[in-house]
Design a protein around this motif. Structure first.
Motif, short mmCIF file in Angstrom:
data_model
loop_
_atom_site.label_atom_id
_atom_site.label_comp_id
_atom_site.label_asym_id
_atom_site.label_seq_id
_atom_site.Cartn_x
_atom_site.Cartn_y
_atom_site.Cartn_z
N PRO A 154 1.90 2.81 6.35
CA PRO A 154 1.19 1.99 7.50
C PRO A 154 0.28 1.10 7.13
CG PRO A 154 0.24 4.13 7.44
CD PRO A 154 1.46 4.13 6.35
N THR A 155 -0.40 0.99 6.04
CA THR A 155 -1.56 0.19 5.69
C THR A 155 -1.28 -1.04 5.12
OG1 THR A 155 -2.63 2.18 4.85
CG2 THR A 155 -3.76 0.29 4.36
N ASP A 156 -1.53 -2.17 6.05
CA ASP A 156 -1.48 -3.54 5.46
C ASP A 156 -2.34 -3.92 4.66
OD1 ASP A 156 -3.69 -4.40 7.03
OD2 ASP A 156 -2.19 -4.73 8.61
N VAL A 203 14.33 11.40 -5.28
CA VAL A 203 13.43 10.24 -5.60
C VAL A 203 13.18 9.59 -4.23
CG1 VAL A 203 13.27 8.08 -6.72
CG2 VAL A 203 14.52 9.71 -7.85
N TYR A 204 11.73 9.15 -3.93
CA TYR A 204 11.24 8.59 -2.71
C TYR A 204 10.71 7.44 -3.21
CZ TYR A 204 12.38 13.21 -0.81
OH TYR A 204 13.16 14.25 -0.50
N ALA A 205 10.91 6.16 -2.63
CA ALA A 205 10.28 5.13 -3.02
C ALA A 205 9.32 4.85 -1.93
CB ALA A 205 11.48 3.83 -3.24
N VAL A 206 8.16 4.33 -2.24
CA VAL A 206 7.09 3.98 -1.09
C VAL A 206 6.69 2.49 -1.37
CG1 VAL A 206 5.16 4.81 0.00
CG2 VAL A 206 6.49 6.57 -1.38
N GLU A 207 6.59 1.75 -0.18
CA GLU A 207 5.88 0.59 -0.38
C GLU A 207 5.11 0.55 0.85
OE1 GLU A 207 9.52 -2.46 0.93
OE2 GLU A 207 9.41 -1.72 -1.11
N VAL A 233 1.69 -1.35 -2.24
CA VAL A 233 1.56 -0.23 -1.42
C VAL A 233 0.10 0.18 -1.45
CG1 VAL A 233 2.11 1.54 -3.22
CG2 VAL A 233 2.15 1.94 -0.64
N ALA A 234 -0.53 0.60 -0.30
CA ALA A 234 -2.01 1.17 -0.55
C ALA A 234 -1.87 2.48 -1.43
CB ALA A 234 -2.48 1.28 1.00
N PRO A 235 -2.43 2.82 -2.11
CA PRO A 235 -2.39 4.11 -2.85
C PRO A 235 -2.41 5.21 -1.82
CG PRO A 235 -4.09 2.79 -4.06
CD PRO A 235 -3.80 2.13 -2.89
N GLN A 236 -3.51 5.02 -0.87
CA GLN A 236 -3.42 6.49 0.13
C GLN A 236 -2.16 6.71 0.89
OE1 GLN A 236 -5.24 3.59 0.13
NE2 GLN A 236 -5.54 3.03 2.31
N ASP A 237 -1.30 5.67 0.74
CA ASP A 237 -0.14 5.76 1.63
C ASP A 237 0.97 6.49 0.61
OD1 ASP A 237 -1.20 4.56 3.75
OD2 ASP A 237 0.13 2.68 3.64
#
Length: 285
Positions: free
Chosen positions: A272-274, A197-201, A175-179
């Motif tokens: 959204p950041t690839d 708990v919210y997982a983010v990738e 994941v991009a840190p900003q996302d």
């Protein structure tokens, strides 16, 4: 007023910028007077506080409505297991002395019990300690940060070799840190009833081979992957300035990561950041 820890880093900085853009009153926490002044120019208040100064941190939290908290990484030259747990306890004690409406805590994929498993064990204890405060809590568990790959960029530029602990073809969530910061900022402002708990990738999983291809494209040079076997991990960490204790702990964390010995979240939020977009932005900053 919202307190934001770690604003001089990638994730905390994204949280603070997002909150300021939304018109919120923000106070960032930093140990650097110079960096505090930079944030004041951006419209934030800034408190120059060492996170282990519990009375000062408590006083700051007592003035806030909500807080974004993270545990700052210890120098790898020290015993990171000991140092990072010390800061976790200092932050938790300061939070206990406040009466916040809500806390958003930055954590990681794979957080789990373990005395010598790097951030995985430390952040698990941070999560558990925060839950005991009985304050409405959101935990953001971020996948492997794309920014971690930038630490080896000098070597990539000079040698064309991307060194990694992962097998070249193994795809993992990143994941991009900003996302991750964007999700945290949304949760800080969300209703108090929004907890959990919210997982983010990122939008897809990537392998080191994918990273090498993207870096090659962005840097306009050929990049190949060099995967280190497990019996070389300790030496690699020590070569990069880790103490013996820290090297042992991080090697164990690496084993957990590589073998994916953790629960993969079933329905993570997708930033959204690839990878290519991240590197294009990171290399022009």
């Amino acid at each position: 007023m919202y307190v934001v820890m770690g604003a001089t880093g990638h994730v905390g900085g994204s949280v603070a910028r997002a909150l300021l853009a939304a018109g919120e009153a923000v106070t960032v926490v930093t140990r650097s007077a110079a960096k505090a002044e930079v944030w004041r120019h951006k419209g934030a208040e800034a408190a120059v506080v060492d996170v282990q100064d519990t009375p000062a941190l408590t006083a700051l939290f007592q003035k806030a409505e909500r807080a974004f908290v993270l545990n700052p990484p210890a120098s790898p030259a020290l015993n990171t297991d000991v140092e990072e747990r010390r800061t976790v306890q200092a932050i938790l004690k300061a939070l206990q002395g406040a009466a916040l409406e809500k806390i958003v805590l930055q954590s990681t994929y794979g957080a789990q019990p373990g005395a010598h498993s790097g951030d995985l064990g430390v952040l698990y204890e941070f999560e558990e300690g925060a839950r005991q405060l009985q304050t409405p809590l959101c935990v953001v568990r971020a996948a492997y940060y794309m920014s971690n790959w930038t630490f080896g960029l000098d070597a990539v530029r000079t040698s064309g070799v991307l060194e990694t602990f992962l097998p070249a073809s193994q795809k993992v969530p990143m994941v991009a840190p900003q996302d991750s910061g964007a999700v945290a900022a949304q949760l800080v402002r969300a209703p108090v009833s929004e907890t959990g708990v919210y997982a983010v990738e990122g939008p897809e999983w990537y392998s080191p081979a994918d990273v090498a291809d993207v870096l090659g494209e962005v840097l306009n040079k050929s990049v190949r992957v060099a995967s280190l076997p497990k019996n070389e991990w300790l030496a690699a960490y020590r070569r990069n300035g880790f103490s013996d204790d820290a090297a042992q702990s991080y090697a164990h964390m690496t084993e957990i990561f590589v073998t994916q010995a953790y629960d993969v979240p079933p329905a993570p939020l997708k930033g959204p950041t690839d990878l290519k977009t991240y590197f294009q932005q990171a290399l022009t900053e």
